[in-house]
Motif scaffolding. Structure first.
Motif, mmCIF file in Angstrom:
data_model
loop_
_atom_site.group_PDB
_atom_site.id
_atom_site.type_symbol
_atom_site.label_atom_id
_atom_site.label_comp_id
_atom_site.label_asym_id
_atom_site.label_seq_id
_atom_site.Cartn_x
_atom_site.Cartn_y
_atom_site.Cartn_z
ATOM 1 N N ALA A 46 9.471 -0.264 -10.156
ATOM 2 C CA ALA A 46 8.425 -1.411 -9.543
ATOM 3 C C ALA A 46 8.847 -1.543 -7.693
ATOM 4 C CB ALA A 46 7.491 -2.293 -10.293
ATOM 5 N N THR A 47 9.478 -1.768 -7.567
ATOM 6 C CA THR A 47 9.850 -2.083 -6.233
ATOM 7 C C THR A 47 10.007 -1.239 -5.675
ATOM 8 O OG1 THR A 47 11.290 -4.172 -6.426
ATOM 9 C CG2 THR A 47 11.585 -3.592 -4.882
ATOM 10 N N TYR A 48 10.726 0.009 -6.202
ATOM 11 C CA TYR A 48 10.981 1.409 -5.246
ATOM 12 C C TYR A 48 9.025 1.973 -5.023
ATOM 13 C CZ TYR A 48 12.880 5.880 -4.187
ATOM 14 O OH TYR A 48 13.008 7.131 -3.790
ATOM 15 N N PHE A 49 8.845 1.892 -6.289
ATOM 16 C CA PHE A 49 7.355 2.281 -6.274
ATOM 17 C C PHE A 49 6.394 1.840 -4.731
ATOM 18 C CE2 PHE A 49 3.104 2.724 -7.554
ATOM 19 C CZ PHE A 49 2.639 4.410 -7.716
ATOM 20 N N ILE A 50 6.041 0.541 -4.845
ATOM 21 C CA ILE A 50 5.689 -0.518 -3.939
ATOM 22 C C ILE A 50 6.110 -0.379 -2.217
ATOM 23 C CG2 ILE A 50 5.128 -2.199 -3.224
ATOM 24 C CD1 ILE A 50 5.118 -3.466 -6.201
ATOM 25 N N SER A 51 7.389 -0.195 -2.440
ATOM 26 C CA SER A 51 7.786 0.166 -0.874
ATOM 27 C C SER A 51 7.429 1.958 -0.330
ATOM 28 C CB SER A 51 9.176 0.423 -1.087
ATOM 29 O OG SER A 51 10.337 -1.324 -1.294
ATOM 30 N N SER A 52 7.431 3.312 -1.489
ATOM 31 C CA SER A 52 7.040 4.161 -1.319
ATOM 32 C C SER A 52 6.320 4.332 -0.773
ATOM 33 C CB SER A 52 7.276 5.187 -2.370
ATOM 34 O OG SER A 52 8.872 4.975 -3.225
ATOM 35 N N VAL A 53 4.922 4.269 -1.829
ATOM 36 C CA VAL A 53 3.423 3.715 -1.303
ATOM 37 C C VAL A 53 2.864 2.777 -0.481
ATOM 38 C CG1 VAL A 53 0.701 3.346 -2.337
ATOM 39 C CG2 VAL A 53 2.714 4.298 -3.300
ATOM 40 N N TYR A 54 3.489 1.226 0.191
ATOM 41 C CA TYR A 54 3.028 0.253 1.055
ATOM 42 C C TYR A 54 3.802 0.308 2.477
ATOM 43 C CZ TYR A 54 -0.431 -0.976 -2.849
ATOM 44 O OH TYR A 54 -1.544 -0.217 -3.939
ATOM 45 N N LEU A 55 4.529 1.464 2.660
ATOM 46 C CA LEU A 55 5.619 1.071 3.271
ATOM 47 C C LEU A 55 5.800 1.577 4.027
ATOM 48 C CD1 LEU A 55 8.209 -1.805 1.604
ATOM 49 C CD2 LEU A 55 6.421 -2.352 3.760
ATOM 50 N N HIS A 56 5.931 2.094 5.750
ATOM 51 C CA HIS A 56 6.286 3.401 6.528
ATOM 52 C C HIS A 56 7.221 2.903 7.008
ATOM 53 C CE1 HIS A 56 2.115 4.608 5.155
ATOM 54 N NE2 HIS A 56 1.991 2.822 5.526
ATOM 55 N N ASP A 57 7.900 4.173 7.245
ATOM 56 C CA ASP A 57 9.823 4.647 8.470
ATOM 57 C C ASP A 57 10.353 3.371 7.754
ATOM 58 O OD1 ASP A 57 7.749 6.326 9.849
ATOM 59 O OD2 ASP A 57 6.678 3.993 11.074
ATOM 60 N N ASP A 58 11.333 2.450 9.090
ATOM 61 C CA ASP A 58 12.690 2.053 8.450
ATOM 62 C C ASP A 58 12.229 0.948 7.114
ATOM 63 O OD1 ASP A 58 13.695 3.217 10.163
ATOM 64 O OD2 ASP A 58 14.021 1.277 12.151
ATOM 65 N N ALA A 59 10.983 0.557 7.262
ATOM 66 C CA ALA A 59 11.159 -0.749 6.293
ATOM 67 C C ALA A 59 10.917 -0.089 4.935
ATOM 68 C CB ALA A 59 8.780 -1.304 6.648
ATOM 69 N N ARG A 60 10.256 1.523 4.836
ATOM 70 C CA ARG A 60 10.516 1.968 3.425
ATOM 71 C C ARG A 60 11.338 2.710 2.980
ATOM 72 N NH1 ARG A 60 6.671 7.352 2.995
ATOM 73 N NH2 ARG A 60 5.537 5.760 2.341
ATOM 74 N N PHE A 61 12.259 3.230 3.777
ATOM 75 C CA PHE A 61 13.554 2.560 3.375
ATOM 76 C C PHE A 61 14.827 1.758 3.224
ATOM 77 C CE2 PHE A 61 18.234 3.266 4.535
ATOM 78 C CZ PHE A 61 18.619 4.059 4.229
ATOM 79 N N VAL A 62 14.214 0.470 3.731
ATOM 80 C CA VAL A 62 14.590 -1.002 3.629
ATOM 81 C C VAL A 62 13.701 -1.452 1.942
ATOM 82 C CG1 VAL A 62 14.938 -3.237 3.581
ATOM 83 C CG2 VAL A 62 15.383 -1.592 5.189
ATOM 84 N N GLY A 63 13.052 -1.025 2.006
ATOM 85 C CA GLY A 63 12.316 -1.454 0.614
ATOM 86 C C GLY A 63 13.017 -0.297 -0.617
ATOM 87 N N GLN A 64 13.149 0.944 -0.387
ATOM 88 C CA GLN A 64 13.774 1.222 -1.202
ATOM 89 C C GLN A 64 14.881 1.610 -1.342
ATOM 90 O OE1 GLN A 64 12.224 5.347 0.349
ATOM 91 N NE2 GLN A 64 10.351 5.465 -0.949
ATOM 92 N N HIS A 65 15.860 0.560 -0.576
ATOM 93 C CA HIS A 65 17.194 0.205 -1.345
ATOM 94 C C HIS A 65 17.524 -1.180 -0.550
ATOM 95 C CE1 HIS A 65 16.891 4.344 0.884
ATOM 96 N NE2 HIS A 65 18.092 4.201 0.055
ATOM 97 N N LEU A 66 16.443 -2.109 -1.558
ATOM 98 C CA LEU A 66 17.436 -3.270 -1.531
ATOM 99 C C LEU A 66 17.312 -3.435 -3.075
ATOM 100 C CD1 LEU A 66 13.256 -5.108 -1.340
ATOM 101 C CD2 LEU A 66 15.794 -5.347 0.308
ATOM 102 N N PHE A 67 18.485 -4.493 -3.186
ATOM 103 C CA PHE A 67 19.430 -5.108 -4.230
ATOM 104 C C PHE A 67 18.848 -4.839 -5.641
ATOM 105 C CE2 PHE A 67 20.219 -8.621 -6.504
ATOM 106 C CZ PHE A 67 21.478 -7.957 -7.259
#
Length: 185
Positions: A46-67
């Motif tokens: 869920a975290t990875y998918f939400i980050s992929s869909v709703y975040l962009h650029d560096d924020a997307r990368f950080v969201g996809q690599h959260l703990f």
């Protein structure tokens, strides 16, 4: 991520694993070891998918690599260790302990790793390779644990485990030194 040694990014995740260890133990006691892996996997997806869909650029990368995205993988290893140390396997886990089960696990790992399919914006290999790796490791050690009725040492894996983390931390330094040699490439 790219400081003194590029592989040090994982240390920040490891610290978070240890800080959240009481939460993991509680969840394991309440839900069970494998069920905790599933719950953490669902949170990660869920975290990875939400980050992929709703975040962009560096924020997307950080969201996809959260703990929380990696925690399920760690819990999967802990579940495998639990199964190994207890020497008891659930009946459906017998697939890990058959004599030649390592061969299809390796084949599927190579296939997924080489193709890296993307489905709905998610890299399938990121999600399947930890499962396939657990299958490989499980097929190498579970048969011995089942035969012995408890954790059985696997000499080659034990030997590799002693020094593997030091190789992981130092291999970028070794490559940098090799590439500094004129004509090496």
């Amino acid at each position: 991520f790219n400081s003194i040694n590029a592989v040090y990014w994982s240390i920040a995740l490891e610290i978070q694993f240890y800080l959240c260890y009481p939460i993991y133990l509680w969840s394991r006691r309440v839900l069970g070891s494998l069920e905790t892996v599933g719950a953490l996997g669902a949170c990660a997806l869920a975290t990875y998918f939400i980050s992929s869909v709703y975040l962009h650029d560096d924020a997307r990368f950080v969201g996809q690599h959260l703990f929380v995205v990696y925690w399920w993988q760690w819990a999967l290893g802990a579940w495998l260790a639990d199964s190994y140390c207890s020497g008891r396997m659930k009946p459906w886990l017998r697939i890990l302990s058959s004599r030649y089960s390592v061969i299809p696990w390796i084949a599927f790992s190579l296939l997924i790793g080489l193709k890296d399919p993307v489905l709905l914006g998610l890299h399938v290999s990121f999600w399947l390779l930890p499962l396939l790796s657990a299958g490989i490791l499980g097929s190498l050690v579970m048969r011995e644990a089942q035969r012995a009725g408890e954790a059985a040492p696997v000499p080659l894996l034990s030997y590799a485990g002693v020094f593997s983390y030091s190789i992981y931390l130092n291999h970028p330094v070794a490559f940098a030194l090799l590439f500094a040699i004129p004509g090496w490439r």
